[in-house]
Design an enzyme around this catalytic site. Structure first.
Site, PDB file in Angstrom:
ATOM      1  N   HIS A  96     -14.837   3.058   1.592  1.00 27.35           N
ATOM      2  CA  HIS A  96     -15.117   4.507   2.249  1.00 27.35           C
ATOM      3  C   HIS A  96     -15.539   4.405   3.680  1.00 27.35           C
ATOM      4  CE1 HIS A  96     -15.356   5.764  -2.208  1.00 27.35           C
ATOM      5  NE2 HIS A  96     -14.287   5.203  -2.025  1.00 27.35           N
ATOM      6  N   ARG A 109      -2.621 -21.634   3.700  1.00 25.46           N
ATOM      7  CA  ARG A 109      -2.610 -22.512   5.129  1.00 25.46           C
ATOM      8  C   ARG A 109      -2.944 -21.506   6.046  1.00 25.46           C
ATOM      9  NH1 ARG A 109       3.780 -23.224   7.049  1.00 25.46           N
ATOM     10  NH2 ARG A 109       4.647 -21.155   6.180  1.00 25.46           N
ATOM     11  N   GLN A 152      -5.577   2.471   2.243  1.00 26.23           N
ATOM     12  CA  GLN A 152      -4.701   3.208   1.377  1.00 26.23           C
ATOM     13  C   GLN A 152      -4.783   4.699   1.922  1.00 26.23           C
ATOM     14  OE1 GLN A 152      -6.503   5.395  -0.967  1.00 26.23           O
ATOM     15  NE2 GLN A 152      -4.716   6.140  -1.946  1.00 26.23           N
ATOM     16  N   LYS A 171      -7.608   7.165   2.360  1.00 25.63           N
ATOM     17  CA  LYS A 171      -8.797   6.758   3.260  1.00 25.63           C
ATOM     18  C   LYS A 171      -8.654   7.200   4.733  1.00 25.63           C
ATOM     19  CE  LYS A 171      -9.984   4.521  -0.642  1.00 25.63           C
ATOM     20  NZ  LYS A 171      -9.536   3.401  -1.143  1.00 25.63           N
ATOM     21  N   TYR A 177       3.771 -27.115   6.813  1.00 27.68           N
ATOM     22  CA  TYR A 177       3.561 -26.922   5.295  1.00 27.68           C
ATOM     23  C   TYR A 177       2.297 -27.613   4.775  1.00 27.68           C
ATOM     24  CZ  TYR A 177       8.120 -25.064   5.591  1.00 27.68           C
ATOM     25  OH  TYR A 177       9.185 -24.427   5.982  1.00 27.68           O
ATOM     26  N   ARG A 197      -0.785 -11.081   3.362  1.00 33.03           N
ATOM     27  CA  ARG A 197      -0.570 -10.482   4.696  1.00 33.03           C
ATOM     28  C   ARG A 197      -0.171  -9.193   5.247  1.00 33.03           C
ATOM     29  NH1 ARG A 197       2.502 -15.468   4.733  1.00 33.03           N
ATOM     30  NH2 ARG A 197       4.225 -14.305   4.765  1.00 33.03           N
ATOM     31  N   PHE A 248     -14.626   2.469  -7.581  1.00 32.10           N
ATOM     32  CA  PHE A 248     -13.266   2.475  -8.152  1.00 32.10           C
ATOM     33  C   PHE A 248     -13.259   1.020  -8.654  1.00 32.10           C
ATOM     34  CE2 PHE A 248      -8.763   1.149  -6.990  1.00 32.10           C
ATOM     35  CZ  PHE A 248      -8.281   2.382  -7.573  1.00 32.10           C
ATOM     36  N   ASP A 295     -18.328  -3.720  -0.148  1.00 32.55           N
ATOM     37  CA  ASP A 295     -17.244  -3.041  -0.317  1.00 32.55           C
ATOM     38  C   ASP A 295     -17.281  -1.664   0.622  1.00 32.55           C
ATOM     39  OD1 ASP A 295     -15.077  -1.196  -1.142  1.00 32.55           O
ATOM     40  OD2 ASP A 295     -15.055  -1.768  -3.414  1.00 32.55           O
TER      41      ASP A 295
HETATM   42  C1  LIG Z   1      -9.644   2.638  -2.403  1.00 35.77           C
HETATM   43  C2  LIG Z   1     -10.927   1.484  -2.718  1.00 35.77           C
HETATM   44  C3  LIG Z   1     -10.557   0.323  -3.248  1.00 35.77           C
HETATM   45  C4  LIG Z   1      -9.330  -0.181  -3.177  1.00 35.77           C
HETATM   46  O1  LIG Z   1      -8.446  -0.322  -2.140  1.00 35.77           O
HETATM   47  P1  LIG Z   1      -6.899  -0.477  -1.966  1.00 35.77           P
HETATM   48  O2  LIG Z   1      -6.541  -0.459  -0.714  1.00 35.77           O
HETATM   49  O3  LIG Z   1      -6.552   1.046  -2.756  1.00 35.77           O
HETATM   50  O4  LIG Z   1      -6.633  -1.638  -3.032  1.00 35.77           O
HETATM   51  C5  LIG Z   1     -11.729  -0.752  -3.480  1.00 35.77           C
HETATM   52  N1  LIG Z   1     -12.996  -0.286  -3.443  1.00 35.77           N
HETATM   53  C6  LIG Z   1     -13.235   1.144  -3.077  1.00 35.77           C
HETATM   54  C7  LIG Z   1     -14.539   1.734  -3.152  1.00 35.77           C
HETATM   55  C8  LIG Z   1     -12.076   2.085  -2.999  1.00 35.77           C
HETATM   56  O5  LIG Z   1     -12.452   3.347  -2.503  1.00 35.77           O
END
Ligand SMILES: *Cc1c(COP(=O)(O)O)cnc(C)c1O
Length: 409
Positions: free
Chosen positions: A171, A226, A194, A197, A233, A243, A97, A168
């Site tokens: 998935h 922070r 997301q 997922k 602050y 967050r 992605f 990353d």
């Molecule tokens: C979904 C996805 C992202 C981004 O995640 P979001 O929560 O949609 O910002 C990054 N890398 C991969 C491989 C993804 O499938």
């Protein structure tokens, strides 16, 4: 007589829907209402995000986790916390992605696209080694479809070239290679929650790490510079607000309790589908035998266009969708996306054009991969016997139609 394809007005092979996604029951309802009534809607006054972080870290056998808004900012924040920036090169796979690459650009570093393994679509680690230059600081492997990349080879690569590793794992919640969970050996792994997922609150993300100082830096960048407990602050870096809300965390805690059973069910569905799929020119891509836990975000279907009358990947996906099967084309190689091809960068990204063009990508495996691989959504793998039969029937119908009638232009 061949049965007309649903794409051409025929009756769809699928007679009932696959299990709905996202899945929820009354536990999610209670979790949301409990947060609502507590009025503790943000993490500093609630306990849901902190609890989720602990539970998610435990699943991956790591010490620390930080909940953030989404999987995109998770990568950006991990890069910031790792000190990646101007002048640095970061290796990313050609197939992912877009966020995997744009996160690198967001911190003013250069994404260098690396070709993929033809069997898994994950970054080819030999090609990664060849792409290293004196400026290479980090690598972001992607566990495509929930299949962990070779974490042993990844560690060796990182050690040999002194690279930081940010996995990353959007998935790959809970996935493991040779009994080693994703994220356990790296600087960090990032996740997305997301809607599509494997566990979700519509949006959401997570960073995990074994390194307390690293997670603390992530917290600074994700919390306006922070620490969470700061009340004076004391903003020490320029961060953002990424967050997670307590509503998201409460939902995700419930979703997390089902992850193991759902992963088992997807694995069983994959095994069944694979065993029963007996149509010339099409097969499921099988996990490397060293994978001890595949998350099965997708089942990847490899097909031979010759056996399907020259059908394109897009044509195949459209035909399957019309039959009621949630199929899609894979991510195109990132460097082919319009924003990169047209150099459609915003003025504030003054350096981006130059950053992307420093290294012209050439990734033949990725190009070939996307022309003969289809993605089946994980809902297919959660289906029952009838769902799987109808999925196979849909593929058979397309095979017959493409061999019995002329190829449409
Ligand atoms: C979904 C996805 C992202 C981004 O995640 P979001 O929560 O949609 O910002 C990054 N890398 C991969 C491989 C993804 O499938």
């Amino acid at each position: 007589m061949t049965e007309p394809l649903a794409l051409h007005g025929g009756k769809p092979a699928k007679t009932k829907d696959f299990p709905a996604w996202p899945y929820y029951d009354e536990r999610e309802e209670h979790a949301l209402m409990d947060v609502l009534h507590s009025r503790a809607w943000w993490r500093n006054v609630g306990h849901q995000t902190t609890a989720l972080e602990q539970e998610f870290a435990a699943l991956h056998n790591v010490r620390f986790a930080l909940g953030v808004m989404n999987g995109t900012v998770a990568i950006e924040i991990a890069l910031l916390a790792a000190g990646i920036g101007d002048g640095d090169e970061v290796l990313v796979p050609a197939l992912s992605f877009i966020s995997t690459a744009t996160a690198v650009l967001a911190v003013n570093a250069t994404p260098v696209f690396v070709d993929v393994d033809p069997h898994t679509g994950c970054m080819d680690l030999d090609a990664a080694s060849c792409a290293v230059t004196p400026r290479t600081r980090a690598v972001i492997p992607v566990h495509l479809a929930g299949h962990p990349c070779d974490l042993d080879a990844l560690s060796l690569l990182a050690r040999k070239h002194q690279l930081l590793v940010i996995e990353d794992a959007a998935h790959a919640q809970g996935a493991a290679w040779a009994d080693q969970h994703v994220g356990a050996l790296s600087t960090a792994a990032t996740f997305s929650f997301q809607s599509a997922k494997l566990m979700t609150a519509g949006e959401g993300g997570m960073i995990i790490s074994q390194d307390e100082a690293f997670i603390e830096r992530c917290q600074l960048f994700a919390n306006c510079g922070r620490l969470h407990h700061d009340r004076s602050y004391n903003h020490s870096v320029i961060g953002t607000n990424a967050r997670l809300s307590e509503f998201h965390a409460a939902l995700l805690r419930v979703q997390l309790t089902r992850l193991k059973d759902q992963t088992d069910a997807r694995a069983a569905g994959f095994a069944q589908l694979s065993a029963r799929l007996d149509i010339p020119g099409v097969r499921l891509l099988h996990p490397d035998p060293r994978v001890t836990r595949h998350a099965f975000y997708l089942a990847m279907l490899r097909f031979d266009p010759q056996e399907f009358g020259g059908l394109s990947c897009e044509g195949f996906a459209n035909a399957l969708q019309a039959e009621g099967i949630p199929a899609s084309i894979p991510y195109p190689p990132i460097y082919h996306l319009p924003v990169f091809e047209r150099q459609a960068f915003a003025p504030r990204q003054r350096n981006t054009r130059q950053l992307v063009h420093q290294r012209a990508p050439h990734c033949p495996n990725a190009e070939a991969f996307v022309q003969r691989t289809l993605w089946l959504n994980h809902r297919v793998l959660l289906g029952d016997g009838q769902d799987l039969s109808e999925c196979i029937e849909a593929i058979r119908k397309i095979h017959v139609a493409m061999n019995g009638s002329p190829v449409p232009a």
